[in-house]
Design a protein around this motif. Structure first.
Motif, PDB file in Angstrom:
ATOM      1  N   THR A 134     -10.594  -0.709  -5.598  1.00  0.00           N
ATOM      2  CA  THR A 134      -9.889  -1.623  -4.699  1.00  0.00           C
ATOM      3  C   THR A 134     -10.840  -2.670  -4.146  1.00  0.00           C
ATOM      4  O   THR A 134     -10.515  -3.871  -4.103  1.00  0.00           O
ATOM      5  CB  THR A 134      -9.246  -0.842  -3.537  1.00  0.00           C
ATOM      6  OG1 THR A 134      -8.368   0.165  -4.058  1.00  0.00           O
ATOM      7  CG2 THR A 134      -8.457  -1.776  -2.633  1.00  0.00           C
ATOM      8  N   ARG A 138     -10.703  -6.690  -4.742  1.00  0.00           N
ATOM      9  CA  ARG A 138     -10.549  -7.571  -3.585  1.00  0.00           C
ATOM     10  C   ARG A 138     -11.605  -8.674  -3.610  1.00  0.00           C
ATOM     11  O   ARG A 138     -11.305  -9.839  -3.367  1.00  0.00           O
ATOM     12  CB  ARG A 138     -10.649  -6.763  -2.281  1.00  0.00           C
ATOM     13  CG  ARG A 138     -10.338  -7.608  -1.041  1.00  0.00           C
ATOM     14  CD  ARG A 138     -10.291  -6.780   0.229  1.00  0.00           C
ATOM     15  NE  ARG A 138     -11.603  -6.275   0.592  1.00  0.00           N
ATOM     16  CZ  ARG A 138     -11.934  -4.996   0.645  1.00  0.00           C
ATOM     17  NH1 ARG A 138     -11.047  -4.069   0.333  1.00  0.00           N
ATOM     18  NH2 ARG A 138     -13.153  -4.622   1.005  1.00  0.00           N
ATOM     19  N   GLN A 157      -3.399   4.716  -9.073  1.00  0.00           N
ATOM     20  CA  GLN A 157      -2.948   3.944  -7.913  1.00  0.00           C
ATOM     21  C   GLN A 157      -4.130   3.584  -7.020  1.00  0.00           C
ATOM     22  O   GLN A 157      -5.034   4.393  -6.814  1.00  0.00           O
ATOM     23  CB  GLN A 157      -1.928   4.753  -7.104  1.00  0.00           C
ATOM     24  CG  GLN A 157      -0.604   4.991  -7.800  1.00  0.00           C
ATOM     25  CD  GLN A 157       0.289   3.756  -7.789  1.00  0.00           C
ATOM     26  OE1 GLN A 157       0.058   2.806  -7.043  1.00  0.00           O
ATOM     27  NE2 GLN A 157       1.314   3.773  -8.618  1.00  0.00           N
ATOM     28  N   ASP A 159      -5.631   1.365  -3.340  1.00  0.00           N
ATOM     29  CA  ASP A 159      -5.292   1.201  -1.922  1.00  0.00           C
ATOM     30  C   ASP A 159      -4.630  -0.163  -1.752  1.00  0.00           C
ATOM     31  O   ASP A 159      -5.236  -1.130  -1.267  1.00  0.00           O
ATOM     32  CB  ASP A 159      -6.561   1.303  -1.056  1.00  0.00           C
ATOM     33  CG  ASP A 159      -7.162   2.693  -1.081  1.00  0.00           C
ATOM     34  OD1 ASP A 159      -6.404   3.681  -1.125  1.00  0.00           O
ATOM     35  OD2 ASP A 159      -8.406   2.803  -1.064  1.00  0.00           O
ATOM     36  N   TRP A 160      -3.373  -0.237  -2.150  1.00  0.00           N
ATOM     37  CA  TRP A 160      -2.677  -1.522  -2.164  1.00  0.00           C
ATOM     38  C   TRP A 160      -2.613  -2.166  -0.782  1.00  0.00           C
ATOM     39  O   TRP A 160      -2.576  -3.399  -0.676  1.00  0.00           O
ATOM     40  CB  TRP A 160      -1.273  -1.347  -2.730  1.00  0.00           C
ATOM     41  CG  TRP A 160      -1.205  -0.742  -4.099  1.00  0.00           C
ATOM     42  CD1 TRP A 160      -0.576   0.418  -4.450  1.00  0.00           C
ATOM     43  CD2 TRP A 160      -1.777  -1.248  -5.317  1.00  0.00           C
ATOM     44  NE1 TRP A 160      -0.720   0.667  -5.792  1.00  0.00           N
ATOM     45  CE2 TRP A 160      -1.448  -0.342  -6.349  1.00  0.00           C
ATOM     46  CE3 TRP A 160      -2.521  -2.388  -5.624  1.00  0.00           C
ATOM     47  CZ2 TRP A 160      -1.845  -0.532  -7.665  1.00  0.00           C
ATOM     48  CZ3 TRP A 160      -2.919  -2.578  -6.939  1.00  0.00           C
ATOM     49  CH2 TRP A 160      -2.582  -1.670  -7.943  1.00  0.00           C
ATOM     50  N   HIS A 161      -2.583  -1.369   0.272  1.00  0.00           N
ATOM     51  CA  HIS A 161      -2.471  -1.928   1.621  1.00  0.00           C
ATOM     52  C   HIS A 161      -3.697  -2.750   2.005  1.00  0.00           C
ATOM     53  O   HIS A 161      -3.637  -3.549   2.952  1.00  0.00           O
ATOM     54  CB  HIS A 161      -2.257  -0.800   2.644  1.00  0.00           C
ATOM     55  CG  HIS A 161      -3.423   0.127   2.780  1.00  0.00           C
ATOM     56  ND1 HIS A 161      -3.701   1.112   1.852  1.00  0.00           N
ATOM     57  CD2 HIS A 161      -4.404   0.216   3.731  1.00  0.00           C
ATOM     58  CE1 HIS A 161      -4.777   1.773   2.220  1.00  0.00           C
ATOM     59  NE2 HIS A 161      -5.222   1.253   3.349  1.00  0.00           N
ATOM     60  N   LEU A 162      -4.795  -2.568   1.262  1.00  0.00           N
ATOM     61  CA  LEU A 162      -6.001  -3.358   1.514  1.00  0.00           C
ATOM     62  C   LEU A 162      -6.001  -4.672   0.735  1.00  0.00           C
ATOM     63  O   LEU A 162      -6.968  -5.437   0.788  1.00  0.00           O
ATOM     64  CB  LEU A 162      -7.243  -2.542   1.144  1.00  0.00           C
ATOM     65  CG  LEU A 162      -7.460  -1.258   1.949  1.00  0.00           C
ATOM     66  CD1 LEU A 162      -8.688  -0.518   1.459  1.00  0.00           C
ATOM     67  CD2 LEU A 162      -7.577  -1.566   3.442  1.00  0.00           C
ATOM     68  N   PRO A 164      -3.512  -7.416   0.913  1.00  0.00           N
ATOM     69  CA  PRO A 164      -2.289  -7.956   1.522  1.00  0.00           C
ATOM     70  C   PRO A 164      -1.690  -9.164   0.815  1.00  0.00           C
ATOM     71  O   PRO A 164      -0.498  -9.445   0.975  1.00  0.00           O
ATOM     72  CB  PRO A 164      -2.745  -8.330   2.947  1.00  0.00           C
ATOM     73  CG  PRO A 164      -4.219  -8.555   2.834  1.00  0.00           C
ATOM     74  CD  PRO A 164      -4.681  -7.558   1.801  1.00  0.00           C
ATOM     75  N   THR A 167       1.175  -8.978  -4.764  1.00  0.00           N
ATOM     76  CA  THR A 167       2.518  -8.463  -5.039  1.00  0.00           C
ATOM     77  C   THR A 167       2.395  -7.524  -6.231  1.00  0.00           C
ATOM     78  O   THR A 167       1.881  -7.916  -7.286  1.00  0.00           O
ATOM     79  CB  THR A 167       3.494  -9.603  -5.385  1.00  0.00           C
ATOM     80  OG1 THR A 167       3.574 -10.497  -4.277  1.00  0.00           O
ATOM     81  CG2 THR A 167       4.874  -9.049  -5.693  1.00  0.00           C
TER      82      THR A 167
END
Length: 199
Positions: A134, A138, A157, A159-162, A164, A167
């Motif tokens: 992740t 980023r 999977q 850490d998609w919340h990191l 933002p 999509t």
């Protein structure tokens, strides 16, 4: 699907098979993985010129592999990986492979065959893997908005919340069978193309 050949001048961002390692400004570590501390100036400029969110295809590696050192897009021989790579390459501006051993892999990157999977990891190691991948992604895409086509299973999977500004689309989520997964992926890419054309 686009019929443009690899390396076509009309398709400069999608030459995933033959982009030479020398053209990549990121640092290759001693274990063959890529250290991506920040998006390169060239990549950042190229992605900014798109004028829209970056289309990223994230593919998980496959258990089956060739028996000799190969570029990643040919090293992995799983039937879903082979078919998904070709379909995703027609959609993506950037294509990245998620590897249990090497974390993030460029399609052109040369790797030795290996036998290592999430089954060999303990929970803390899996968490560390997810965090590292992740973080690398980023930094790689920095401030760009990203439309991500995620083609991996539950183990992959992130850490998609990191992320933002991302999509996430997961067209193969809960789809069983290689044939059905490929059909779902193709359908997703066609719908995205129709949406983009405004038809």
């Amino acid at each position: 699907m686009s019929s443009l050949p690899c390396c076509s001048p009309a398709r400069p961002t999608r030459c995933f098979r033959c982009r030479a390692p020398a053209q990549v400004s990121d640092t290759i570590l001693s274990d063959g993985s890529l250290e991506l501390p920040s998006a390169s100036t060239a990549r950042a400029a190229r992605l900014s010129r798109l004028g829209r969110p970056v289309r990223l295809a994230l593919l998980s590696c496959s258990k089956s592999k060739r028996t000799r050192a190969s570029r990643a897009h040919t090293l992995y021989t799983g039937p879903f990986f082979r078919a998904a790579f070709d379909v995703a390459a027609a959609f993506a501006d950037e294509l990245v492979i998620l590897s249990a051993r090497h974390h993030i892999v460029e399609p052109h990157q040369v790797l030795e065959p290996y036998d290592y999977s999430f089954a060999d990891m303990r929970k803390p190691e899996r968490v560390a893997w997810r965090t590292r991948c992740t973080t690398l992604l980023r930094h790689r895409f920095h401030s760009h908005a990203v439309e991500c086509l995620f083609l991996g299973g539950e183990d992959y999977q992130l850490d998609w919340h990191l992320l933002p500004r991302w999509t996430i689309r997961s067209p193969i989520d809960r789809v069983v069978g290689v044939g059905n997964r490929i059909a779902a992926l193709r359908d997703c890419v066609v719908k995205l193309a129709i949406k983009e054309s405004g038809a």
